[in-house]
Design an enzyme around this catalytic site. Structure first.
Site, PDB file in Angstrom:
ATOM      1  N   ASP A  12       0.812  -1.226   0.000  1.00 32.78           N
ATOM      2  CA  ASP A  12       0.000   0.000   0.000  1.00 32.78           C
ATOM      3  C   ASP A  12       0.838   1.265   0.000  1.00 32.78           C
ATOM      4  O   ASP A  12       0.413   2.301   0.511  1.00 32.78           O
ATOM      5  CB  ASP A  12      -0.960   0.034   1.221  1.00 32.78           C
ATOM      6  CG  ASP A  12      -1.809  -1.202   1.312  1.00 32.78           C
ATOM      7  OD1 ASP A  12      -2.284  -1.647   0.263  1.00 32.78           O
ATOM      8  OD2 ASP A  12      -1.987  -1.735   2.424  1.00 32.78           O
ATOM      9  N   GLY A  39      -4.296  -4.381  -4.487  1.00 33.07           N
ATOM     10  CA  GLY A  39      -5.243  -3.369  -4.963  1.00 33.07           C
ATOM     11  C   GLY A  39      -4.461  -2.136  -5.352  1.00 33.07           C
ATOM     12  O   GLY A  39      -3.964  -1.430  -4.491  1.00 33.07           O
TER      13      GLY A  39
END
Ligand code: IMP
Length: 425
Positions: A12, A39
């Site tokens: 992240d 993601g």
């Protein structure tokens, strides 16, 4: 120029934005490890894209994207992503190749991941996984029980192999987890229905990348997760099940290390981690809440709040060493504006003993307390700044200190999620 981009913390870090920027100058963009546990968020033209499996390079028309052999691919998640992209006018077909040797992720992997995590809650051994089935799928790969994309080419073999593996999985589900198990017919017909669509993307991507490189094409290797989540070099067992460090790019794409020109590390101006495991520089609750809100620190795959803390130069130096980082991108500098002081952990302490380097035992790591140095914060909003010299002096001092501690030059500073909010050095 062939470049590998690596997360230098616990994932992240903001790799999605950097990949998006670097993709403009690349011909081919490759994902090489992990699965839809990742993601990657990219924002442009006021539109937000979150990509889990498909390389972020797909957002650039004309670029070719590759999902390498090191990735574990959940077809349902993959086709969902393809459909979303194509519904927004982004063509995927004809621009994306999936390695024949990539492993397929099956519903029993996901189920085992969920059931195991739930059973560990009671025993306090939970990893805090994304519950996407990543660990069980890689475990099958290593145990030689996996099923690869190329196996779909031979329907008889695929059916036989799935039947044998599922039989064993169902025994485990019933005996250990008291779950009724999965129907072979259902799993088989679902995956059989994906067969043709998946095979349309399948190729020998290692050969493709070799040939592309020989033709002078520029390749960008897009890392997922981060160094501290690497199964070998991270905070084991609180890690993901793949190599998120530089070696993963080589093994997971089938490209020789001699073809790599640069390795760039991405760090946040502070540190975050999702899931369980030690985190020496974690903020106290009030500051945690402030930074979580300001930095929108919620997982892009699971929506879980990310734990936040001061910049940890010890783990970042570990990432510099393991990956041989040539250059750095520092993300989310804007989030630190308004603090009266900013801390950096430059070493750890256990009792009276000082550690400059990351201890390879997670047990020792869990005992480490940070040794901080404190710098003065800046109050100005930096989110509109596009040149190094326009940054507040204290922000420049902070970045210079990070450079010195990591002995690695900073090439990019990001001050917001949009493409324009970037300072190139
Ligand atoms: P898994 O990859 O789902 O097995 O999860 C293992 C650990 O890696 C957990 O702590 C997850 O929160 C973490 N993790 C996996 N993928 C990501 C990611 O993309 N960003 C941050 N943490 C991740």
């Amino acid at each position: 120029m062939n470049r590998i981009l690596i997360g230098a913390q616990w994932g992240d870090e903001g790799k999605g934005k950097i990949i998006d920027l670097l993709a403009q100058k690349s011909d081919v963009i490759v994902r090489y490890q992990g699965g839809n546990n990742a993601g990657h968020t990219v924002k442009f033209d006021d539109e937000k894209f979150i990509l889990h499996l498909i390389p972020s390079g797909i957002l650039h028309p004309g670029k070719i994207c590759v999902i390498g052999n090191g990735v574990v691919l959940d077809p349902a998640a993959f086709f969902e992503e393809v459909d979303v992209l194509e519904s927004k006018g982004i063509r995927v077909r004809g621009r994306l190749l999936i390695s024949d040797a990539a492993h397929l992720l099956f519903p029993y992997h996901k189920l085992m991941d969920q059931l195991r995590e739930e059973s560990l809650v009671k025993k306090k051994g939970m990893i805090g996984t994304t519950k996407k089935g990543i660990g069980p799928c890689y475990a099958d790969k290593m145990a030689r029980l996996g099923i690869r994309i190329s196996d779909l080419r031979n329907p008889g073999y695929f059916k036989e192999r799935l039947a044998a593996v599922l039989k064993e999985r169902n025994e485990i589900l019933r005996k250990i987890y008291k779950h009724p198990g999965l129907s072979f017919q259902e799993v088989f017909s679902r995956y059989n229905s994906y067969r043709k669509r998946l095979l349309d993307f399948a190729a020998d991507t290692s050969l493709y990348l070799y040939q592309a490189s020989r033709k002078g094409k520029s390749i960008l290797f897009e890392g997922a997760q981060g160094t501290m989540l690497d199964v070998d070099h991270g905070t084991y067992p609180y890690v993901t099940s793949s190599n998120a460090t530089v070696g993963g790019a080589i093994a997971g794409s089938g490209v020789s290390p001699t073809l790599i020109d640069k390795v760039m590390g991405v760090v946040k101006a502070y540190t975050t981690r999702v899931g369980e495991g030690p985190f020496p520089t974690q903020f106290p609750p009030k500051l945690m809440e402030t930074i979580q809100t300001k930095g929108e620190e919620y997982g892009s795959t699971t929506g879980r709040p990310r734990r936040c803390g001061w910049f940890d130069a010890v783990i970042a130096r570990h990432a510099v060493r393991i990956n041989g980082l040539d250059e750095l991108a520092v993300m989310k500098l804007d989030v630190l504006s308004g603090l009266s002081e900013i801390k950096i952990a430059r070493a750890y302490r256990i009792g009276s003993k000082i550690y400059r380097d990351y201890p390879s035992s997670t047990f020792d790591f869990s005992k480490c307390r940070p040794v901080y140095e404190t710098l003065r914060g800046w109050q100005e909003d930096v989110s509109g700044i596009q040149r190094w010299k326009d940054l507040p002096e204290r922000a420049r001092c902070y970045l210079k200190r990070l450079e010195a501690l990591l002995e690695t030059p900073i090439k990019i500073v990001s001050v917001g999620s949009k493409r324009a909010q970037t300072i190139f050095l």
